[in-house]
Design a protein around this motif. Sequence first.
Motif, PDB file in Angstrom:
ATOM      1  N   GLN A 197       0.834  -1.197   0.000  1.00  0.00           N
ATOM      2  CA  GLN A 197       0.000   0.000   0.000  1.00  0.00           C
ATOM      3  C   GLN A 197       0.872   1.252   0.000  1.00  0.00           C
ATOM      4  OE1 GLN A 197      -3.870   0.153   1.932  1.00  0.00           O
ATOM      5  NE2 GLN A 197      -3.225  -1.534   3.255  1.00  0.00           N
ATOM      6  N   ASN A 257      -3.770   3.298   3.057  1.00  0.00           N
ATOM      7  CA  ASN A 257      -4.023   2.620   4.327  1.00  0.00           C
ATOM      8  C   ASN A 257      -4.664   3.544   5.359  1.00  0.00           C
ATOM      9  OD1 ASN A 257      -3.971   0.173   5.767  1.00  0.00           O
ATOM     10  ND2 ASN A 257      -2.158   0.815   6.923  1.00  0.00           N
ATOM     11  N   THR A 268      -8.811   1.266  -3.354  1.00  0.00           N
ATOM     12  CA  THR A 268      -9.550   0.720  -2.213  1.00  0.00           C
ATOM     13  C   THR A 268     -10.991   0.382  -2.597  1.00  0.00           C
ATOM     14  OG1 THR A 268      -9.897   3.020  -1.508  1.00  0.00           O
ATOM     15  CG2 THR A 268      -8.152   1.773  -0.411  1.00  0.00           C
TER      16      THR A 268
END
Length: 388
Positions: A197, A257, A268
Amino acid sequence: MLQRILFLFAIVFLASCATGPSVPAQQPCEASTFTVIDDFAGARRGQCAVMDDNHVRILILPESSGYINDSAWFAFKVIPKTDVDATITMKYRGGHHRYQPKISFDLIHWTPLPEDQVLVSADRQQADISLRTGNKPFWIAGQELLTPAIYSLWETKMVETGHVQASELGKSRGGLPITLLNSNPDARDVLFLVGRQHPPEVSGAVAFLAFYEALMADTELAGQFRQRFQVVAIPILNPDGVVGGNWRHNLGATDLNRDWGLFRQPETQHIKELLDRLDSDGKKIRMFLDFHSTRRNVFYTQDDDHPTDPPHFTRRWLDSARLRISNYEFNNDENSVSKIGVAKNYMYKRYGVPSLTYEVGDETDRPAVRAAATIFAEELMERMLAEL
């Protein structure tokens, strides 16, 4: 396996250099005795000033304005014109010196520069690299270069094992493919893995690759595990950030994140859609691991106020692995579940299962990282087969 993948990548990369840069590059930084360039994926050089014949200064900036995590990434290539003692000054703005510079002549083998060749200022906002250039081009970077092209070769090797199916989860904000690896998609119970990420976190990527290879190995244990469990894995969620040499963000100026639950970014959003599909197909997520890097080896897990199904599973797993692991110190930091939209918090709140952030120290010895990851994977398979 990673060394073989890097060898193949180096051949392809060096053979394709004449076709142009992988990412938009700045003008070469031309001193009298050497040139510094950034015409490759993962590069971050910044503005350059020639100080004298053998000395250049480059400005290392984050990819986005506003707050960003202090993990200042740098990567550039040096092309000598003659063999001299040279100095490259890295001036940081928006961050501090974090990574011990590493040098490679082939993109396969990376060696940390000796500490006496890297003079860091007291405020850690400047680092002077002093070295003999020699006559061969070389790369200097904060960590090894593990770019999407390397992942693509590795993913092909995983598919060739016969245990893995690869597909495209979706596109990144910049239009790069995000690969989804699937093993035994007919199984109900799922182990879910996510990597990269954050672009500079290469030591965590090394752990991810070794961990996954152990799950797909031709061993009796791995074979039994794959018969029982589906393994869903996303090796690199932020390919744009890796290609661009970003410190933290995707192309949407977002820390991915911190976007779980909000799902404002394409990367995401693909995660949410995948989880929704798994839920609608009657799958049961049993464990979640998110691979990262920080300044030490640590697992961030749930504390006793946030019980998991099964209770204390993570503690038993890590304790059993610790008995087999040498030359790799690590902590199990059990914490409360906060409102911050990190992956482990979201997955715990949604499923109530053990959800971990697997953090590897920036400078932890890479063979030790791989060896420990293999043991962690083996002990996890044993524990999941016995308890779930």
